[in-house]
Design an enzyme around this catalytic site. Structure first.
Site, PDB file in Angstrom:
ATOM      1  N   ASP A 181       0.788  -1.195   0.084  1.00 55.12           N
ATOM      2  CA  ASP A 181       0.226   0.051   0.086  1.00 55.12           C
ATOM      3  C   ASP A 181       0.838   1.238   0.048  1.00 55.12           C
ATOM      4  OD1 ASP A 181      -2.446  -1.409   0.133  1.00 55.12           O
ATOM      5  OD2 ASP A 181      -2.247  -1.421   2.230  1.00 55.12           O
ATOM      6  N   ALA A 189      -2.038   5.945  -7.749  1.00 55.53           N
ATOM      7  CA  ALA A 189      -2.482   5.167  -6.885  1.00 55.53           C
ATOM      8  C   ALA A 189      -3.799   5.968  -6.275  1.00 55.53           C
ATOM      9  CB  ALA A 189      -1.669   4.595  -5.800  1.00 55.53           C
ATOM     10  N   ALA A 190      -4.943   5.143  -6.325  1.00 49.42           N
ATOM     11  CA  ALA A 190      -6.214   5.611  -5.780  1.00 49.42           C
ATOM     12  C   ALA A 190      -7.580   4.695  -5.437  1.00 49.42           C
ATOM     13  CB  ALA A 190      -6.513   6.957  -6.445  1.00 49.42           C
ATOM     14  N   TYR A 228     -14.838  11.184  -2.674  1.00 47.96           N
ATOM     15  CA  TYR A 228     -13.733  11.312  -3.580  1.00 47.96           C
ATOM     16  C   TYR A 228     -13.410  12.614  -4.024  1.00 47.96           C
ATOM     17  CZ  TYR A 228     -11.615  10.101  -8.058  1.00 47.96           C
ATOM     18  OH  TYR A 228     -10.799   9.765  -9.291  1.00 47.96           O
ATOM     19  N   ASN A 283     -13.081  11.867 -18.148  1.00 51.62           N
ATOM     20  CA  ASN A 283     -13.348  10.893 -18.228  1.00 51.62           C
ATOM     21  C   ASN A 283     -12.449   9.905 -18.805  1.00 51.62           C
ATOM     22  OD1 ASN A 283     -15.871  12.179 -17.508  1.00 51.62           O
ATOM     23  ND2 ASN A 283     -16.783   9.857 -17.169  1.00 51.62           N
ATOM     24  N   VAL A 301     -18.006   4.009 -18.045  1.00 52.44           N
ATOM     25  CA  VAL A 301     -19.243   3.747 -18.910  1.00 52.44           C
ATOM     26  C   VAL A 301     -18.934   2.847 -20.339  1.00 52.44           C
ATOM     27  CG1 VAL A 301     -19.478   6.193 -19.869  1.00 52.44           C
ATOM     28  CG2 VAL A 301     -21.477   4.530 -19.885  1.00 52.44           C
ATOM     29  N   ILE A 302     -17.715   3.263 -20.969  1.00 52.65           N
ATOM     30  CA  ILE A 302     -17.382   2.930 -22.152  1.00 52.65           C
ATOM     31  C   ILE A 302     -17.096   1.437 -22.296  1.00 52.65           C
ATOM     32  CG2 ILE A 302     -15.694   3.001 -24.033  1.00 52.65           C
ATOM     33  CD1 ILE A 302     -15.760   6.275 -23.987  1.00 52.65           C
ATOM     34  N   ARG A 315     -28.510   7.941 -11.945  1.00 52.23           N
ATOM     35  CA  ARG A 315     -27.678   7.466 -10.797  1.00 52.23           C
ATOM     36  C   ARG A 315     -27.829   8.509  -9.896  1.00 52.23           C
ATOM     37  NH1 ARG A 315     -21.133   6.765 -12.241  1.00 52.23           N
ATOM     38  NH2 ARG A 315     -22.138   4.982 -13.007  1.00 52.23           N
TER      39      ARG A 315
END
Ligand code: UD2
Length: 322
Positions: A58, A79-80, A145, A174, A187-188, A269
């Site tokens: 980590d 990293a996230a 986030y 995106n 989504v793609i 959503r």
């Protein structure tokens, strides 16, 4: 083609086995000493070239971080915990990774006097009050986030001012491309999977919401620019400047795959951003970066081949270079 890689540097990529990180590693590895720090929660060993040093752990583990960062000239912090939904469900857990551990990365960079290029996000803007959204727009994130990415983005810029560390924050819009998969992918990749399987393509809400989709190869090029720019201590939007509605995206993907899948609508959503699109003029003028891969060609190349491993991608790039 990607821009010429950085040479003869010692480079750490946190999250280097993940979606964006592994593409970066693949580009840097032939000409640099590359270290990867990854806990393999979503990353995959098969994405990595053989000649990179992998530290499994980590970013919150100081020993692993120290080991991976020793002697680094540049740290690409990718990293996230990337899921917005997960951050809503567990704000402290995502804060630990996205903010607290990110601060450890920044502190380690101070130890090494390494430049930091950090992954920020369009999520810092929340519901943008202007479109396309410039970096100077108000930042009102709508999720933990987004709050964490905004705090990181501010820390990154202030580290340049306070500690004279060379830092850049890249606000990704995106991002899509090969290796984006799993439950928190975009989504793609979801629509492509549905279209290929002949399942219904599920548009959430009325589909009139819009996004700015940027190919991962362009995102790699933006990172390389950020690694060498003199314009440090800054945040840059990384997008294409073009927007497409989700409904149109669904139809584009259905047609491009020759799929018989119906496009259906589900509930929207909760908290979804209505429109998101980057003003890319700052990245263009200060980083010399502009996205080159159109959504049409990006989707076409995803459909025609999706090589899974680093060696397959390297072979593909060698052919491209001829
Ligand atoms: C993106 C980033 C996120 C954060 C955010 C900032 C990805 C994967 N996520 O979230 O990390 O930076 O931007 O605002 O890039 N949708 C459907 N059907 C599906 C899946 C999604 O209609 O099966 C819709 C969804 O409701 C949304 C749009 O597609 O309106 C994009 O969804 P996403 O999860 O790919 O990305 P987004 O913009 O929520």
């Amino acid at each position: 083609m990607r821009s010429p890689p950085i040479r003869d540097r010692t480079v750490l990529v946190t999250g280097g086995a993940g979606f964006i990180g592994s593409h970066l590693v693949e580009t840097l590895a032939p000409h640099n000493e590359v270290r990867v720090l990854d806990n393999f929660s979503t990353g995959d060993q098969s994405y990595l070239p053989e000649d990179v040093t992998v530290v499994e752990g980590d970013i919150s583990d100081p020993i692993a971080l120290q080991q991976a960062a020793r002697g680094a000239d540049i740290i690409f912090h990718q990293a996230a915990m990337v899921s917005v939904g997960q951050s809503v469900a567990a704000p402290r857990a995502s804060n630990e990774t996205n903010l607290e551990a990110s601060l450890l990365v920044l502190e380690q960079a101070r130890q090494e006097d390494a430049r930091v290029v950090a992954a920020s996000s369009a999520a810092v803007y929340g519901h943008p009050d202007e479109l396309p959204v410039p970096e100077t727009a108000s930042t009102e994130p709508t999720s933990p986030y987004g709050i964490q990415k905004l705090a990181l983005d501010q820390y990154v810029r202030r580290y340049e001012e306070l500690y004279d560390l060379e830092t850049v924050a890249l606000r990704y819009f995106n991002v899509y491309g090969p290796r984006q998969q799993g439950p928190y992918s975009g989504v793609i990749s979801t629509f492509l999977e549905q279209a290929r399987a002949g399942e219904a393509i599920t548009v959430e809400g009325d589909g009139e919401q819009t996004r700015d989709f940027v190919h991962v190869d362009d995102v790699v090029r933006a990172n390389l620019r950020a690694a060498t720019t003199d314009s440090v201590g800054e945040a840059y939007n990384i997008g294409t400047g073009e927007r497409i509605s989700i409904r149109e995206l669904a139809e584009t993907i259905r047609d491009a795959t020759d799929s018989q899948s119906p496009v259906i609508h589900k509930d929207p959503r909760p908290g979804d951003i209505r429109h998101s699109g980057a003003d890319v003029s700052k990245a263009d003028s200060e980083l010399g970066f502009d996205a080159r891969i159109s959504l049409e060609s990006g989707i076409r190349s995803l459909i025609s081949s999706e090589p899974a491993t680093a060696s397959e991608r390297a072979a593909e790039r060698a052919v491209d270079a001829q």
